[in-house]
Design a protein around this motif. Structure first.
Motif, PDB file in Angstrom:
ATOM      1  N   GLU A  46      -5.345   2.887  -3.115  1.00 21.39           N
ATOM      2  CA  GLU A  46      -4.121   2.708  -3.901  1.00 21.39           C
ATOM      3  C   GLU A  46      -3.543   1.262  -3.652  1.00 21.39           C
ATOM      4  O   GLU A  46      -3.387   1.209  -2.373  1.00 21.39           O
ATOM      5  CB  GLU A  46      -2.950   3.721  -4.145  1.00 21.39           C
ATOM      6  CG  GLU A  46      -3.618   4.985  -4.596  1.00 21.39           C
ATOM      7  CD  GLU A  46      -4.091   5.223  -5.915  1.00 21.39           C
ATOM      8  OE1 GLU A  46      -3.051   4.554  -6.839  1.00 21.39           O
ATOM      9  OE2 GLU A  46      -5.016   5.488  -6.358  1.00 21.39           O
ATOM     10  N   LEU A  47      -2.901   0.556  -4.472  1.00 21.59           N
ATOM     11  CA  LEU A  47      -2.203  -0.781  -4.606  1.00 21.59           C
ATOM     12  C   LEU A  47      -1.347  -0.787  -5.541  1.00 21.59           C
ATOM     13  O   LEU A  47      -1.426  -0.352  -6.407  1.00 21.59           O
ATOM     14  CB  LEU A  47      -3.415  -1.768  -4.600  1.00 21.59           C
ATOM     15  CG  LEU A  47      -2.723  -3.297  -4.311  1.00 21.59           C
ATOM     16  CD1 LEU A  47      -2.450  -3.528  -2.699  1.00 21.59           C
ATOM     17  CD2 LEU A  47      -3.758  -4.103  -4.572  1.00 21.59           C
ATOM     18  N   GLU A  48       0.006  -1.164  -5.140  1.00 23.54           N
ATOM     19  CA  GLU A  48       0.832  -1.323  -5.890  1.00 23.54           C
ATOM     20  C   GLU A  48       1.150  -2.943  -5.867  1.00 23.54           C
ATOM     21  O   GLU A  48       1.175  -3.649  -5.143  1.00 23.54           O
ATOM     22  CB  GLU A  48       2.416  -0.796  -5.471  1.00 23.54           C
ATOM     23  CG  GLU A  48       2.502   0.781  -5.633  1.00 23.54           C
ATOM     24  CD  GLU A  48       3.839   1.309  -5.462  1.00 23.54           C
ATOM     25  OE1 GLU A  48       4.634   0.807  -4.816  1.00 23.54           O
ATOM     26  OE2 GLU A  48       3.828   2.676  -5.654  1.00 23.54           O
ATOM     27  N   VAL A  49       1.309  -3.509  -7.208  1.00 21.71           N
ATOM     28  CA  VAL A  49       1.468  -4.944  -7.447  1.00 21.71           C
ATOM     29  C   VAL A  49       2.561  -5.157  -8.399  1.00 21.71           C
ATOM     30  O   VAL A  49       2.828  -4.523  -9.351  1.00 21.71           O
ATOM     31  CB  VAL A  49       0.052  -5.362  -8.320  1.00 21.71           C
ATOM     32  CG1 VAL A  49       0.229  -7.056  -8.612  1.00 21.71           C
ATOM     33  CG2 VAL A  49      -1.162  -5.115  -7.494  1.00 21.71           C
ATOM     34  N   ALA A  50       3.483  -5.923  -7.645  1.00 17.07           N
ATOM     35  CA  ALA A  50       4.851  -6.343  -8.532  1.00 17.07           C
ATOM     36  C   ALA A  50       4.668  -7.841  -9.111  1.00 17.07           C
ATOM     37  O   ALA A  50       4.313  -8.398  -8.240  1.00 17.07           O
ATOM     38  CB  ALA A  50       6.028  -6.148  -7.665  1.00 17.07           C
TER      39      ALA A  50
ATOM     40  N   SER B 234       3.299  -0.648   4.445  1.00 16.22           N
ATOM     41  CA  SER B 234       4.059  -0.178   3.428  1.00 16.22           C
ATOM     42  C   SER B 234       5.352  -1.080   2.948  1.00 16.22           C
ATOM     43  O   SER B 234       5.916  -0.728   1.945  1.00 16.22           O
ATOM     44  CB  SER B 234       4.821   1.179   3.924  1.00 16.22           C
ATOM     45  OG  SER B 234       5.682   0.618   4.997  1.00 16.22           O
ATOM     46  N   ARG B 235       5.364  -2.386   3.539  1.00 13.30           N
ATOM     47  CA  ARG B 235       6.329  -3.210   3.001  1.00 13.30           C
ATOM     48  C   ARG B 235       5.880  -4.043   1.904  1.00 13.30           C
ATOM     49  O   ARG B 235       4.432  -4.409   1.885  1.00 13.30           O
ATOM     50  CB  ARG B 235       6.827  -3.962   4.306  1.00 13.30           C
ATOM     51  CG  ARG B 235       7.472  -3.242   5.239  1.00 13.30           C
ATOM     52  CD  ARG B 235       8.095  -4.316   6.322  1.00 13.30           C
ATOM     53  NE  ARG B 235       8.873  -5.254   5.764  1.00 13.30           N
ATOM     54  CZ  ARG B 235      10.063  -5.140   5.379  1.00 13.30           C
ATOM     55  NH1 ARG B 235      10.902  -4.485   6.079  1.00 13.30           N
ATOM     56  NH2 ARG B 235      10.744  -6.185   5.184  1.00 13.30           N
ATOM     57  N   TRP B 236       6.486  -4.682   1.272  1.00 15.99           N
ATOM     58  CA  TRP B 236       5.937  -5.845   0.215  1.00 15.99           C
ATOM     59  C   TRP B 236       5.631  -6.900   0.862  1.00 15.99           C
ATOM     60  O   TRP B 236       6.284  -7.453   1.635  1.00 15.99           O
ATOM     61  CB  TRP B 236       7.169  -6.027  -0.895  1.00 15.99           C
ATOM     62  CG  TRP B 236       7.264  -4.855  -1.747  1.00 15.99           C
ATOM     63  CD1 TRP B 236       8.257  -3.750  -1.717  1.00 15.99           C
ATOM     64  CD2 TRP B 236       6.566  -4.497  -2.929  1.00 15.99           C
ATOM     65  NE1 TRP B 236       8.283  -2.823  -2.746  1.00 15.99           N
ATOM     66  CE2 TRP B 236       6.959  -3.251  -3.326  1.00 15.99           C
ATOM     67  CE3 TRP B 236       5.407  -5.083  -3.420  1.00 15.99           C
ATOM     68  CZ2 TRP B 236       6.334  -2.615  -4.486  1.00 15.99           C
ATOM     69  CZ3 TRP B 236       4.744  -4.236  -4.555  1.00 15.99           C
ATOM     70  CH2 TRP B 236       5.276  -3.008  -4.949  1.00 15.99           C
ATOM     71  N   GLU B 237       4.611  -7.394   0.407  1.00 18.24           N
ATOM     72  CA  GLU B 237       4.025  -8.944   0.908  1.00 18.24           C
ATOM     73  C   GLU B 237       3.927  -9.802  -0.174  1.00 18.24           C
ATOM     74  O   GLU B 237       3.170  -9.455  -1.054  1.00 18.24           O
ATOM     75  CB  GLU B 237       2.853  -8.491   1.611  1.00 18.24           C
ATOM     76  CG  GLU B 237       2.347  -9.840   2.349  1.00 18.24           C
ATOM     77  CD  GLU B 237       0.916  -9.730   3.124  1.00 18.24           C
ATOM     78  OE1 GLU B 237       0.508 -10.461   4.099  1.00 18.24           O
ATOM     79  OE2 GLU B 237       0.270  -8.509   3.046  1.00 18.24           O
ATOM     80  N   ARG B 238       4.756 -10.799  -0.402  1.00 14.56           N
ATOM     81  CA  ARG B 238       4.552 -11.698  -1.467  1.00 14.56           C
ATOM     82  C   ARG B 238       3.356 -12.744  -1.215  1.00 14.56           C
ATOM     83  O   ARG B 238       3.005 -13.249  -0.133  1.00 14.56           O
ATOM     84  CB  ARG B 238       5.571 -12.587  -1.817  1.00 14.56           C
ATOM     85  CG  ARG B 238       6.985 -11.712  -2.262  1.00 14.56           C
ATOM     86  CD  ARG B 238       8.099 -12.612  -2.512  1.00 14.56           C
ATOM     87  NE  ARG B 238       7.900 -13.806  -3.209  1.00 14.56           N
ATOM     88  CZ  ARG B 238       8.865 -14.465  -3.687  1.00 14.56           C
ATOM     89  NH1 ARG B 238       9.964 -14.132  -3.261  1.00 14.56           N
ATOM     90  NH2 ARG B 238       8.484 -15.415  -4.476  1.00 14.56           N
TER      91      ARG B 238
ATOM     92  N   TYR C 201       0.954  -1.174   0.051  1.00 13.39           N
ATOM     93  CA  TYR C 201       0.243  -0.147   0.072  1.00 13.39           C
ATOM     94  C   TYR C 201       0.869   1.157   0.025  1.00 13.39           C
ATOM     95  O   TYR C 201       1.556   1.438   1.046  1.00 13.39           O
ATOM     96  CB  TYR C 201      -1.043  -0.019   1.162  1.00 13.39           C
ATOM     97  CG  TYR C 201      -1.644  -1.266   1.332  1.00 13.39           C
ATOM     98  CD1 TYR C 201      -2.965  -1.393   0.613  1.00 13.39           C
ATOM     99  CD2 TYR C 201      -1.153  -2.331   1.953  1.00 13.39           C
ATOM    100  CE1 TYR C 201      -3.663  -2.640   0.773  1.00 13.39           C
ATOM    101  CE2 TYR C 201      -2.090  -3.454   2.233  1.00 13.39           C
ATOM    102  CZ  TYR C 201      -3.245  -3.478   1.531  1.00 13.39           C
ATOM    103  OH  TYR C 201      -3.896  -4.752   1.554  1.00 13.39           O
ATOM    104  N   PRO C 202       1.009   2.037  -1.144  1.00 13.58           N
ATOM    105  CA  PRO C 202       2.100   3.140  -1.286  1.00 13.58           C
ATOM    106  C   PRO C 202       1.513   4.046  -0.313  1.00 13.58           C
ATOM    107  O   PRO C 202       2.448   5.210   0.008  1.00 13.58           O
ATOM    108  CB  PRO C 202       1.917   3.272  -2.573  1.00 13.58           C
ATOM    109  CG  PRO C 202       0.443   2.854  -3.222  1.00 13.58           C
ATOM    110  CD  PRO C 202       0.374   1.789  -2.324  1.00 13.58           C
ATOM    111  N   LYS C 203       0.361   4.439  -0.022  1.00 16.11           N
ATOM    112  CA  LYS C 203       0.083   5.617   0.839  1.00 16.11           C
ATOM    113  C   LYS C 203       0.086   5.119   2.197  1.00 16.11           C
ATOM    114  O   LYS C 203      -0.312   6.221   3.217  1.00 16.11           O
ATOM    115  CB  LYS C 203      -1.254   6.116   0.634  1.00 16.11           C
ATOM    116  CG  LYS C 203      -1.386   6.307  -0.826  1.00 16.11           C
ATOM    117  CD  LYS C 203      -2.201   7.701  -1.464  1.00 16.11           C
ATOM    118  CE  LYS C 203      -2.023   8.143  -2.771  1.00 16.11           C
ATOM    119  NZ  LYS C 203      -2.671   8.774  -3.173  1.00 16.11           N
ATOM    120  N   ALA C 204       0.633   4.193   2.770  1.00 16.81           N
ATOM    121  CA  ALA C 204       0.629   3.674   4.184  1.00 16.81           C
ATOM    122  C   ALA C 204       1.869   4.409   4.760  1.00 16.81           C
ATOM    123  O   ALA C 204       2.529   4.966   4.028  1.00 16.81           O
ATOM    124  CB  ALA C 204       0.989   2.130   4.177  1.00 16.81           C
ATOM    125  N   LEU C 205       1.732   4.568   6.017  1.00 16.68           N
ATOM    126  CA  LEU C 205       3.010   5.380   6.854  1.00 16.68           C
ATOM    127  C   LEU C 205       4.127   4.625   6.535  1.00 16.68           C
ATOM    128  O   LEU C 205       4.146   3.424   6.661  1.00 16.68           O
ATOM    129  CB  LEU C 205       2.489   5.410   8.258  1.00 16.68           C
ATOM    130  CG  LEU C 205       1.269   6.136   8.753  1.00 16.68           C
ATOM    131  CD1 LEU C 205       1.193   5.721  10.117  1.00 16.68           C
ATOM    132  CD2 LEU C 205       1.591   7.544   8.542  1.00 16.68           C
TER     133      LEU C 205
END
Length: 183
Positions: A165-169, A98-102, A88-92
């Motif tokens: 917002e969500l970032e997906v890698a 704010s960390r990546w979770e696989r 979640y890019p807008k997290a604190l």
């Protein structure tokens, strides 16, 4: 209400062999080097030969496992499942969000169902999170220092959802699947 999600294809025999091989290859190598080859070759030549054979065996096993893994992941993409990482890019900054979770995500009919994975060979565990009303915001530049959770060939897509917002890698096939289901 818990959302159900498809299970990813299970790892193949070469993938399992590679993951489990590190300890027994080392054990067999030390055993062969110290007991069988030390007398006829001497200490250093036996160590060098054993290391060379161990490296060759590991490279062959890794090549077989990689091709098997790529085929498995492509089969999953055809079913609507992608291996990915989300954040979640807008997290604190510094928070767990704010960390990546696989994990694995099922992309279907404008929704994403995400389930985290624990461990390299683990199957998805934990609660399934569902995101709806997908809208694509394009690709995001990779950070200068790539997080360990992201694989080398992955790219990051910014997605708008009903939950923010969500970032997906994910890889190229996953990005293609996401773009087909996002507005």
């Amino acid at each position: 209400m818990a959302a159900d999600m498809q299970k990813p294809s299970p790892p193949g025999r070469w993938e399992k062999a590679l993951t489990r091989s590190y300890w027994w290859i080392l054990f067999v190598g030390i055993l062969v080097s110290s007991i069988i080859l030390r007398e006829p070759l001497g200490f250093w030549p036996s160590v060098a030969l054993t290391v060379a054979v161990m490296c060759a065996f590991t490279l062959v096993l890794a090549r077989l496992a990689t091709s098997e893994r790529e085929a498995r992941l492509l089969r999953d993409v055809e079913r609507g499942l992608i291996e990915c990482a989300i954040r979640y890019p807008k997290a604190l900054p510094g928070s767990l969000s704010s960390r990546w979770e696989r994990g694995f995500a099922e992309v279907n009919n404008g929704t994403i169902k995400f389930q985290p994975v624990f461990g390299e060979m683990g199957s998805p565990t934990g609660s399934v999170r569902k995101f709806g009303e997908l809208s694509s915001h394009g690709l995001v530049d990779l950070p200068r220092k790539k997080p360990a959770e992201l694989k080398r060939s992955w790219k990051i897509a910014a997605i708008g959802t009903d939950k923010g917002e969500l970032e997906v890698a994910t890889g190229e096939a996953g990005l293609t699947l996401l773009s087909r289901h996002a507005v």
